[in-house]
Design a protein around this motif. Structure first.
Motif, PDB file in Angstrom:
ATOM      1  N   THR A   1       0.830  -1.205   0.000  1.00 36.85           N
ATOM      2  CA  THR A   1       0.000   0.000   0.000  1.00 36.85           C
ATOM      3  C   THR A   1       0.873   1.267   0.000  1.00 36.85           C
ATOM      4  O   THR A   1       0.493   2.284  -0.572  1.00 36.85           O
ATOM      5  N   SER A   2       2.068   1.191   0.621  1.00 38.61           N
ATOM      6  CA  SER A   2       2.972   2.348   0.619  1.00 38.61           C
ATOM      7  C   SER A   2       3.325   2.738  -0.815  1.00 38.61           C
ATOM      8  O   SER A   2       3.323   3.916  -1.168  1.00 38.61           O
ATOM      9  N   VAL A   3       3.652   1.743  -1.633  1.00 35.99           N
ATOM     10  CA  VAL A   3       4.022   2.009  -3.032  1.00 35.99           C
ATOM     11  C   VAL A   3       2.874   2.726  -3.747  1.00 35.99           C
ATOM     12  O   VAL A   3       3.076   3.732  -4.437  1.00 35.99           O
ATOM     13  N   GLU A   4       1.654   2.226  -3.558  1.00 31.23           N
ATOM     14  CA  GLU A   4       0.492   2.834  -4.223  1.00 31.23           C
ATOM     15  C   GLU A   4       0.239   4.246  -3.696  1.00 31.23           C
ATOM     16  O   GLU A   4      -0.026   5.163  -4.470  1.00 31.23           O
ATOM     17  N   PHE A   5       0.345   4.407  -2.360  1.00 34.80           N
ATOM     18  CA  PHE A   5       0.059   5.719  -1.772  1.00 34.80           C
ATOM     19  C   PHE A   5       1.125   6.755  -2.133  1.00 34.80           C
ATOM     20  O   PHE A   5       0.819   7.936  -2.257  1.00 34.80           O
ATOM     21  N   VAL A   6       2.374   6.317  -2.282  1.00 34.83           N
ATOM     22  CA  VAL A   6       3.432   7.258  -2.679  1.00 34.83           C
ATOM     23  C   VAL A   6       3.099   7.829  -4.062  1.00 34.83           C
ATOM     24  O   VAL A   6       3.244   9.031  -4.307  1.00 34.83           O
ATOM     25  N   GLU A   7       2.635   6.979  -4.966  1.00 37.10           N
ATOM     26  CA  GLU A   7       2.263   7.429  -6.313  1.00 37.10           C
ATOM     27  C   GLU A   7       1.138   8.471  -6.234  1.00 37.10           C
ATOM     28  O   GLU A   7       1.185   9.517  -6.875  1.00 37.10           O
ATOM     29  N   ALA A   8       0.122   8.167  -5.425  1.00 33.09           N
ATOM     30  CA  ALA A   8      -1.008   9.099  -5.291  1.00 33.09           C
ATOM     31  C   ALA A   8      -0.562  10.397  -4.617  1.00 33.09           C
ATOM     32  O   ALA A   8      -0.897  11.489  -5.064  1.00 33.09           O
ATOM     33  N   LEU A   9       0.257  10.255  -3.547  1.00 34.77           N
ATOM     34  CA  LEU A   9       0.714  11.432  -2.804  1.00 34.77           C
ATOM     35  C   LEU A   9       1.521  12.371  -3.703  1.00 34.77           C
ATOM     36  O   LEU A   9       1.392  13.603  -3.613  1.00 34.77           O
ATOM     37  N   THR A  10       2.350  11.815  -4.585  1.00 35.27           N
ATOM     38  CA  THR A  10       3.172  12.626  -5.488  1.00 35.27           C
ATOM     39  C   THR A  10       2.295  13.541  -6.334  1.00 35.27           C
ATOM     40  O   THR A  10       2.560  14.734  -6.460  1.00 35.27           O
ATOM     41  N   ILE A  11       1.235  12.971  -6.896  1.00 33.02           N
ATOM     42  CA  ILE A  11       0.344  13.757  -7.762  1.00 33.02           C
ATOM     43  C   ILE A  11      -0.463  14.762  -6.926  1.00 33.02           C
ATOM     44  O   ILE A  11      -0.642  15.911  -7.324  1.00 33.02           O
ATOM     45  N   ILE A  12      -0.937  14.323  -5.746  1.00 29.19           N
ATOM     46  CA  ILE A  12      -1.736  15.233  -4.899  1.00 29.19           C
ATOM     47  C   ILE A  12      -0.896  16.458  -4.507  1.00 29.19           C
ATOM     48  O   ILE A  12      -1.365  17.591  -4.574  1.00 29.19           O
ATOM     49  N   LEU A  13       0.368  16.225  -4.117  1.00 26.51           N
ATOM     50  CA  LEU A  13       1.248  17.335  -3.746  1.00 26.51           C
ATOM     51  C   LEU A  13       1.477  18.274  -4.930  1.00 26.51           C
ATOM     52  O   LEU A  13       1.426  19.490  -4.797  1.00 26.51           O
ATOM     53  N   ALA A  14       1.709  17.671  -6.108  1.00 24.68           N
ATOM     54  CA  ALA A  14       1.978  18.486  -7.297  1.00 24.68           C
ATOM     55  C   ALA A  14       0.756  19.325  -7.670  1.00 24.68           C
ATOM     56  O   ALA A  14       0.873  20.517  -7.967  1.00 24.68           O
ATOM     57  N   VAL A  15      -0.419  18.719  -7.639  1.00 25.85           N
ATOM     58  CA  VAL A  15      -1.650  19.448  -7.964  1.00 25.85           C
ATOM     59  C   VAL A  15      -1.923  20.513  -6.905  1.00 25.85           C
ATOM     60  O   VAL A  15      -2.347  21.624  -7.208  1.00 25.85           O
ATOM     61  N   GLY A  16      -1.626  20.180  -5.648  1.00 23.06           N
ATOM     62  CA  GLY A  16      -1.827  21.129  -4.556  1.00 23.06           C
ATOM     63  C   GLY A  16      -1.011  22.394  -4.757  1.00 23.06           C
ATOM     64  O   GLY A  16      -1.520  23.498  -4.585  1.00 23.06           O
ATOM     65  N   VAL A  17       0.253  22.224  -5.143  1.00 24.84           N
ATOM     66  CA  VAL A  17       1.136  23.381  -5.339  1.00 24.84           C
ATOM     67  C   VAL A  17       0.704  24.207  -6.550  1.00 24.84           C
ATOM     68  O   VAL A  17       0.711  25.433  -6.511  1.00 24.84           O
ATOM     69  N   THR A  18       0.311  23.538  -7.644  1.00 21.74           N
ATOM     70  CA  THR A  18       0.033  24.266  -8.887  1.00 21.74           C
ATOM     71  C   THR A  18      -1.423  24.714  -9.024  1.00 21.74           C
ATOM     72  O   THR A  18      -1.691  25.741  -9.635  1.00 21.74           O
ATOM     73  N   ARG A  19      -2.379  23.951  -8.462  1.00 23.04           N
ATOM     74  CA  ARG A  19      -3.787  24.296  -8.658  1.00 23.04           C
ATOM     75  C   ARG A  19      -4.530  24.601  -7.363  1.00 23.04           C
ATOM     76  O   ARG A  19      -5.733  24.839  -7.386  1.00 23.04           O
ATOM     77  N   GLY A  20      -3.834  24.525  -6.245  1.00 24.53           N
ATOM     78  CA  GLY A  20      -4.458  24.868  -4.963  1.00 24.53           C
ATOM     79  C   GLY A  20      -4.699  23.647  -4.084  1.00 24.53           C
ATOM     80  O   GLY A  20      -5.118  22.595  -4.564  1.00 24.53           O
ATOM     81  N   TRP A  21      -4.429  23.830  -2.786  1.00 22.81           N
ATOM     82  CA  TRP A  21      -4.538  22.709  -1.841  1.00 22.81           C
ATOM     83  C   TRP A  21      -5.983  22.287  -1.617  1.00 22.81           C
ATOM     84  O   TRP A  21      -6.269  21.102  -1.432  1.00 22.81           O
ATOM     85  N   LYS A  22      -6.899  23.277  -1.635  1.00 18.21           N
ATOM     86  CA  LYS A  22      -8.307  22.938  -1.405  1.00 18.21           C
ATOM     87  C   LYS A  22      -8.782  21.974  -2.495  1.00 18.21           C
ATOM     88  O   LYS A  22      -9.435  20.969  -2.227  1.00 18.21           O
ATOM     89  N   THR A  23      -8.419  22.316  -3.747  1.00 19.30           N
ATOM     90  CA  THR A  23      -8.788  21.478  -4.886  1.00 19.30           C
ATOM     91  C   THR A  23      -8.201  20.074  -4.751  1.00 19.30           C
ATOM     92  O   THR A  23      -8.900  19.069  -4.892  1.00 19.30           O
ATOM     93  N   ALA A  24      -6.883  20.032  -4.482  1.00 16.77           N
ATOM     94  CA  ALA A  24      -6.182  18.737  -4.428  1.00 16.77           C
ATOM     95  C   ALA A  24      -6.743  17.840  -3.329  1.00 16.77           C
ATOM     96  O   ALA A  24      -7.020  16.646  -3.554  1.00 16.77           O
ATOM     97  N   LEU A  25      -6.953  18.424  -2.146  1.00 13.51           N
ATOM     98  CA  LEU A  25      -7.414  17.614  -1.015  1.00 13.51           C
ATOM     99  C   LEU A  25      -8.881  17.212  -1.155  1.00 13.51           C
ATOM    100  O   LEU A  25      -9.271  16.115  -0.747  1.00 13.51           O
TER     101      LEU A  25
END
Lengths: 254, 68
Positions: free
Chosen positions: A16-40
């Motif tokens: 599950t760590s491997v899968e969550f790292v993949e998801a977390l990477t994209i969530i962090l990237a979207v959070g920085v570029t499109r806003g944390w409210k949107t990403a979360l």
């Protein structure tokens, strides 16, 4: 018996760590570029959908998870979105587009789309769809791992415990990384996000089309590495061509 | 409707990029699902990504150089 329990928890934790790292990477990237409210919000919505699915279907969900259409649609969406950002970042690094030139029609179009994609609540639709898609897909795979390990070791409790520990650790990592990421320049961040979304998107489209990626998920890294090398070559070549052309123009004018 | 419009915007922003990708994905689907050459299908997707970016950036470079 304890050894098998721990094995079940550890295997579930790693998977599950491997899968969550993949998801977390994209969530962090979207959070920085499109806003944390949107990403979360996107990620949380996916978690709610997954929770409802698990509560409603339970273990037989394993049979439902293998749906290539989900990977194809989400992958295509991310691929189109990512490669467009990547192209724009390469053009900007090369000097083919100004770093901030609002008069360009391309920028106007992008701004128009940005406006069209935002709601009054401040949620960016494409950012939302991206984090929802990635969290849903990776979450499904994580659930698949937990259920499979839990059933094969006849110890669902330890399997779920392993996944819960992985979730907590990655949530802490996400919170710690949030602040440093906001200091990265905009074009650099869009370049990184472009590479990530293109490589993830390409991989998932492939999964949807039943291609055989060598070494499975690791192919995402190979695709990303090749995109980085290609970007460097394209930027260097474009800069050199533009400099040569500039030099020729100056010589002719003198 | 807005979502469809924006998706269309993604495609028409750079036709070369979009069409190179679409053609690559269609060929990959045929090779993988019809001809059952799954590894070749993966290679075609990877090559499509690279080719789409090269074609698109080279076109922009040509436009810029010709304009100067």
């Amino acid at each position: 018996m304890l050894a098998l329990d721990l094995y079940s928890a550890f295997a579930s934790f790693l998977g599950t760590s491997v899968e969550f790292v993949e998801a977390l990477t994209i969530i962090l990237a979207v959070g920085v570029t499109r806003g944390w409210k949107t990403a979360l919000t996107g990620a949380f919505t996916a978690i709610v959908i997954l929770a409802v699915l698990v509560a409603g279907i339970g273990a037989p969900l394993v049979q439902v998870i293998k749906t290539p259409w989900v990977a194809l649609i989400v992958g295509l969406f991310m691929l189109l979105f990512g490669i467009r950002w990547l192209r724009k970042a390469i053009l900007r690094y090369s000097g083919l587009k100004a770093l901030h030139d609002e008069s360009e029609s391309y920028e106007e179009e992008l701004e128009r789309q940005k406006q069209a994609g935002r709601t009054s609540s401040g949620i960016d639709k494409f950012g939302f769809a991206t984090t929802l898609g990635v969290t849903f897909l990776e979450g499904l795979e994580a659930i698949f791992i937990v259920i499979t390990i839990g059933l094969s070791t006849s110890n669902m409790t330890f399997s779920i415990a392993g996944a819960v520990v992985a979730t907590i650790i990655l949530l802490i990592v996400g919170v710690l990384l949030r602040s440093p990421l906001t200091k990265v320049p905009e074009n650099t961040m869009k370049f990184i996000v472009g590479v990530m979304l293109t490589s993830f998107g390409g991989f998932w489209v492939g999964e949807g089309l039943h291609v055989n990626w060598p070494q499975k998920d690791l192919s995402i890294l190979y695709i990303a590495a090749s995109l980085l090398v290609l970007s460097w070559i394209l930027v260097s070549r474009s800069k050199a061509r533009l400099a040569t052309r500039q030099h020729q123009s100056t010589s002719m004018g003198a | 409707m807005k979502v469809l419009k924006t998706l269309w915007g993604l495609l028409v922003d750079d036709g070369r990029l979009a069409w190179t990708l679409v053609i690559g994905l269609v060929i990959s689907a045929v090779v993988s699902m019809v001809l059952r050459l799954e590894f070749i299908g993966a290679l075609i997707i990877w090559i499509s990504l690279v080719a789409a970016l090269i074609i698109s950036v080279e076109h922009q470079l040509k436009l810029k150089v010709d304009r100067k």
